[in-house]
Scaffold this active site. Structure first.
Site: not given
Ligand SMILES: *Cc1c(COP(=O)(O)O)cnc(C)c1O
Length: 377
Positions: A132, A34, A267, A315
């Site tokens: 979650r 992801k 800045y 930036m």
């Molecule tokens: C991001 C994620 C993972 C991977 O987690 P890591 O700590 O990076 O190994 C696994 N399962 C779900 C649902 C996630 O959102």
């Protein structure tokens, strides 16, 4: 190249190999790619992960899965987060497994199957204590019953049951982990008694993959470790787990100049030179993922030495004070990498900034090209 995130795909392959060996009792590896492969590039890292032995890929969103399919990545893919109104049909047609949290989502998947004429592959998620995503334990029996009915009606196949840990970096001994594992086992019993026979049951993130074999079930689901970073830095860095960091963030000095003592830099003049000195300009800023609060804190490697960022990160650029050392426009600046050449690591940046290494690599901006080391193709 002015700036690049150099990705060592041989490290990704190596790391997945390590995870395959760590997975107990022949559990498979779902490499999580992801967020553009945690900033390393979605398709190249997915391919490298598969070459390294991953048999599944995991992503958050449908478009990530569809991009992999469009690139001819054919291994099973789980996409776990959708919102009402998203069109599931392309994903169903492409054989993407859908994470399902509720009976409403299940019904949507079933409609997409009807519309496409392709069986929807769904993986039911139970919330074992992260609070979650996923069905609450109280809603889990209903979801399992509804899924069993959907399977009987046709159009839906339950391919997996899964959950997610609350403690990634809390260490393997955190009591929440064993409590969540126990809740997961009970949820598997409920699923089985509803008549579900999922191919894969999975729970373990990177930390659990590396430290808690009793959580591996049929599949482990590591993300961070794929990229060679330690999910449990308090227990050990990448080397302690046999992992190799895959990303080096490199840039180039755009110009240098001598300035007198008392010169306010960048800045708000949050850095003022103590004596006559040389400043070097680095063309990378917060739009590229360098946190603005790295101002006067984070270090980079230039001309053989660590240099602390001098003054406000803007930036598109920041400044280094290199004293009387010699460096010139065109010299390489290493922000972070494996650490083997004296450069800081992503973990160093996380420690300096009070965050986690995950955030350091995933926030590298879209403006930074990812390049892939030739030797690692
Ligand atoms: C991001 C994620 C993972 C991977 O987690 P890591 O700590 O990076 O190994 C696994 N399962 C779900 C649902 C996630 O959102």
């Amino acid at each position: 190249m002015r700036t690049e995130a150099r990705i060592d795909l041989s490290a990704v392959r190596h790391n997945v190999g390590v995870l395959v060996e760590r997975a107990s009792d022949g559990a498979g590896v779902m490499a999580v790619v992801k967020a553009d492969g945690y900033g390393h590039g979605l398709v190249p890292t997915a391919r490298a992960a598969v070459q390294g032995g991953a048999t599944w890929l995991g992503v958050a969103f449908l478009e990530e899965a569809l991009a992999l399919r469009a690139a001819q990545v054919q291994v099973p893919i789980l996409a776990w987060l959708t919102t009402p109104g998203e069109d599931l049909r392309p994903a169903v047609a492409d054989g993407v497994d859908l994470g399902v949290y509720s009976t409403a989502e299940l019904a949507t998947a079933q409609s997409a199957a009807l519309a496409t004429g392709v069986t929807a592959r769904v993986q039911l998620k139970v919330d074992t204590g992260l609070s979650r995503g996923g069905a609450a334990v109280a809603a889990w029996p209903d979801l399992c019953e509804a899924a069993a009915k959907a399977e009987a009606d046709g159009g839906v196949k339950v391919t997996g049951v899964w959950s997610h840990f609350a403690f990634a970096d809390g260490g393997p001994d955190h009591p929440t982990n064993s409590r969540q594992t126990a809740v997961f086992r009970e949820a598997l019993v409920v699923a089985a008694s509803a008549g579900l026979q999922p191919e894969v049951r999975h729970l373990a993130n990177s930390a659990a993959t590396l430290t808690a074999p009793e959580t591996h079930f049929d599949l482990v689901r590591p993300g961070l470790a794929v990229y060679g970073l330690s999910p449990v830095p308090q227990l050990g860095g990448p080397a302690e787990f046999g992992l190799r960091p895959a990303m080096t963030l490199a840039s180039t000095v755009a110009m240098t100049k001598r300035v007198p003592a008392g010169a306010g830099v960048s800045y708000l003049h949050r850095y003022v030179t103590e004596s006559e000195t040389t400043l070097a300009l680095v063309p990378l800023g917060y739009a590229d993922g360098i946190p603005r609060n790295a101002t006067n804190i984070a270090q980079v490697l230039l001309a053989g030495a660590r240099r602390t960022i001098a003054g406000t990160v803007s930036m598109d650029q920041f400044v280094l004070d290199i004293g009387d050392d010699s460096a010139a426009a065109g010299d390489e600046v290493l922000l972070f990498g494996p650490g083997t050449s004296g450069e800081p690591t992503a973990q160093d940046w996380a420690d300096w900034l009070g965050t986690i290494n995950y955030e350091i690599v995933t926030r590298v901006g879209a403006r930074v090209p990812r390049t892939y080391l030739k030797a690692s193709r």
